[in-house]
Each structure stands twice: as C-alpha cells, then as structure tokens.
Design a protein around this motif. Structure first.
Motif, mmCIF file in Angstrom:
data_model
loop_
_atom_site.group_PDB
_atom_site.id
_atom_site.type_symbol
_atom_site.label_atom_id
_atom_site.label_comp_id
_atom_site.label_asym_id
_atom_site.label_seq_id
_atom_site.Cartn_x
_atom_site.Cartn_y
_atom_site.Cartn_z
ATOM 1 N N LYS A 82 0.838 -1.203 0.000
ATOM 2 C CA LYS A 82 0.000 0.000 0.000
ATOM 3 C C LYS A 82 0.870 1.250 0.000
ATOM 4 C CE LYS A 82 -3.937 -2.047 2.391
ATOM 5 N NZ LYS A 82 -4.646 -2.147 3.682
ATOM 6 N N ILE A 83 1.890 1.224 0.847
ATOM 7 C CA ILE A 83 2.759 2.395 0.966
ATOM 8 C C ILE A 83 3.445 2.677 -0.369
ATOM 9 C CG2 ILE A 83 4.840 3.304 2.070
ATOM 10 C CD1 ILE A 83 3.995 1.619 4.581
ATOM 11 N N LEU A 84 4.023 1.620 -0.955
ATOM 12 C CA LEU A 84 4.784 1.847 -2.183
ATOM 13 C C LEU A 84 3.887 2.150 -3.383
ATOM 14 C CD1 LEU A 84 7.857 -0.527 -1.940
ATOM 15 C CD2 LEU A 84 7.585 1.843 -1.221
ATOM 16 N N SER A 85 2.625 1.698 -3.339
ATOM 17 C CA SER A 85 1.695 2.070 -4.414
ATOM 18 C C SER A 85 1.487 3.573 -4.433
ATOM 19 C CB SER A 85 0.341 1.390 -4.227
ATOM 20 O OG SER A 85 0.477 0.011 -4.227
ATOM 21 N N ASP A 86 1.661 4.183 -3.273
ATOM 22 C CA ASP A 86 1.534 5.637 -3.175
ATOM 23 C C ASP A 86 2.809 6.338 -3.656
ATOM 24 O OD1 ASP A 86 -0.874 6.786 -2.544
ATOM 25 O OD2 ASP A 86 -0.631 6.632 -0.371
ATOM 26 N N HIS A 87 3.820 5.554 -4.008
ATOM 27 C CA HIS A 87 5.068 6.132 -4.509
ATOM 28 C C HIS A 87 5.128 6.094 -6.035
ATOM 29 C CE1 HIS A 87 7.663 6.503 -0.755
ATOM 30 N NE2 HIS A 87 6.460 6.140 -0.318
ATOM 31 N N VAL A 88 4.021 5.677 -6.637
ATOM 32 C CA VAL A 88 3.955 5.626 -8.102
ATOM 33 C C VAL A 88 2.876 6.608 -8.559
ATOM 34 C CG1 VAL A 88 3.556 4.173 -10.118
ATOM 35 C CG2 VAL A 88 4.649 3.197 -8.086
#
Ligand SMILES: *[C@@H]1O[C@H](CO)[C@@H](O)[C@H](O)[C@H]1NC(C)=O
Ligand SMILES: *[C@@H]1O[C@H](CO)[C@@H](O)[C@H](O)[C@H]1NC(C)=O
Ligand SMILES: *[C@@H]1O[C@H](CO)[C@@H](O)[C@H](O)[C@H]1NC(C)=O
Ligand SMILES: *[C@@H]1O[C@H](CO)[C@@H](O)[C@H](O)[C@H]1NC(C)=O
Length: 210
Positions: A82-88
């Motif tokens: 979830k966190i890294l999906s917010d980094h895209v």
C-alpha cells in the motif's frame, strides 16, 4: 497455399511483430542501475508493483535509497505494498515540470487504482517551496508533507521519471506515519579561521631540496 490463408498468416505475423515490439516497462531493470535504490527495487518486486506498472506508459516513481527504507522494510508486505503504491504517480513529473509548479498540485497514485484507498490516501500533494525545493506528502487532510526531493534520478520524457525523495510517504490510515527528522538545532557558523600572516607555501621554496 490459397491467398486467404497466406494473408491470414501475414496478419498473424504482423500482430505478433507489433506485440513483441510494444515493450513492457521493466522498472526492475531500470532501477537496478542505481545501487542505492536496490532495496527499494526489491520491495517493488516483492509487492508485485513492478508487474502492475509494466504496462503503464506515463509514470513517476518516488524512490527512496537504502538508508531511508528502514522505516518500512520490516512492516507486513501488504502494508508495504500500500505504501509503495503511493510512490507511483500516474503522471509524468520531471524537474522541468516541477519547476513550473506555481504552488502545489494534487497527483493521483497507483494506490488509488486499487479500489481500497480511503479518502485522499490515493493522492499526493506536491509542493514547490521557495528556492527550488519540492516536498511530497499524502493528500489526506492534515497530513504533513514529509518527503523532500533529493534528486532526479532518471527521465524519459514524457513517460517515465524516477525522483529520489528523502523518506517514505505513509498516508495516514495505511500504517504508522513516518515524520521527517526534526531540523538540526541551530549552530552558529564556525568562526572564521584566523588569517595566518605566515602561511607557508609548501610547493615552492621548500628547504632541503635543490
Ligand atoms: C542496498 O541494499 C541492497 C540490499 O538490500 C544491497 O544489495 C546494495 O548493495 C545496497 N546498496 C548500497 C549502495 O549500499
Ligand atoms: C498541499 O500542501 C501545501 C503545503 O503543506 C499546502 O499549503 C496546501 O494547502 C496543500 N494542498 C492541498 C490541496 O491540500
Ligand atoms: C510514452 O507514452 C505515450 C502516451 O503517454 C505512449 O503513446 C508511448 O507509447 C510511450 N512510449 C514508450 C516508449 O513507452
Ligand atoms: C604558492 O606558490 C604558487 C606557485 O609557486 C603561487 O602561485 C601561489 O600564489 C603561492 N601561494 C601562496 C599563499 O604564497
């Protein structure tokens, strides 16, 4: 061979040719070129985000280096996802475009496409601060802009941009928010070293050599 069959073969070959030529975007290979980003790259693979962005044509990835990953590395993998999906970011932002930002802009992230994002969690707020500085934070109301732009890592206009940011961005509600370290206490600049009137010049006139 009858003409119909041969044209069918031609069409089939043509379609095959096109489909092998529309290369999917290999973020893993791209990020592997940057040793500092290997930890981040590994997490993109483990969370299958690398796969889900393979067919995206316009993205900006906010990467963090090895030393800044500690805050999220040990979390459960679904939370990391979830966190890294917010980094895209599903848009193209390079330095040129960032510099044109008047103040701030709300951008959509991959997390928004998962259907599980709650209010604001799938968006980031990108803010242009005075002096060519940029900060990124969750667009959830009340969230602090936590990550500073460190540098632009890679750009293929207007498709893929990789920007390094100072720390992971955790949207409130996804997991424990990581706040930036407090600014260092003010220390007065060191006093000017006294100007030595007898500053020696070691390269010339050294005694002992002829
Ligand atoms: C970053 O961490 C990975 C392992 O997670 C390691 O293989 C790589 O060498 C590290 N890079 C640097 C520059 O320390
Ligand atoms: C984005 O962040 C900036 C800086 O914190 C803030 O001034 C602005 O109001 C935010 N924009 C939105 C739409 O939340
Ligand atoms: C770049 O993006 C455009 C659309 O935004 C797309 O048509 C094009 O195929 C992309 N190019 C590459 C090399 O992915
Ligand atoms: C040291 O020597 C170089 C050349 O010999 C000279 O250009 C330079 O000005 C000297 N510096 C000082 C501090 O005397």
């Amino acid at each position: 061979m009858n003409p119909k069959a041969s044209s069918l073969i031609l069409v089939t070959l043509f379609v095959f040719f096109i489909s092998v030529n529309v290369e999917s975007f290999d973020v893993t290979e791209l990020l592997n070129r940057y040793p500092d980003l290997i930890g981040f790259n590994d997490l993109l693979t483990q969370t299958k985000i690398a796969e889900s962005i393979a067919n995206r044509r316009t993205i900006t990835i906010l990467a963090v280096d090895n030393s800044s990953l500690a805050g999220i590395q040990s979390r459960p993998i679904d939370e990391v996802q979830k966190i890294l999906s917010d980094h895209v970011i599903l848009d193209y932002y390079d330095m040129k475009k960032l510099r044109k930002l008047q103040k701030s802009v709300i951008v959509t992230t991959l997390y928004q496409t998962t259907g599980v994002a709650e209010k604001g969690q799938g968006f980031l707020n990108v803010t242009h601060m005075p002096g060519e500085q940029f900060v990124f934070g969750s667009a959830v109301k009340g969230a602090v802009p936590v990550a500073k732009l460190v540098k632009a890592v890679y750009a293929q206009p207007f498709n893929v941009s990789v920007l390094q940011v100072s720390q992971p961005i955790v949207a409130p509600g996804i997991g424990e928010v990581i706040l930036p370290p407090p600014p260092p206490p003010y220390t007065p600049p060191p006093a000017q070293p006294p100007k030595s009137s007898s500053s020696s010049n070691k390269t010339a006139d050294s005694p002992g050599f002829r």
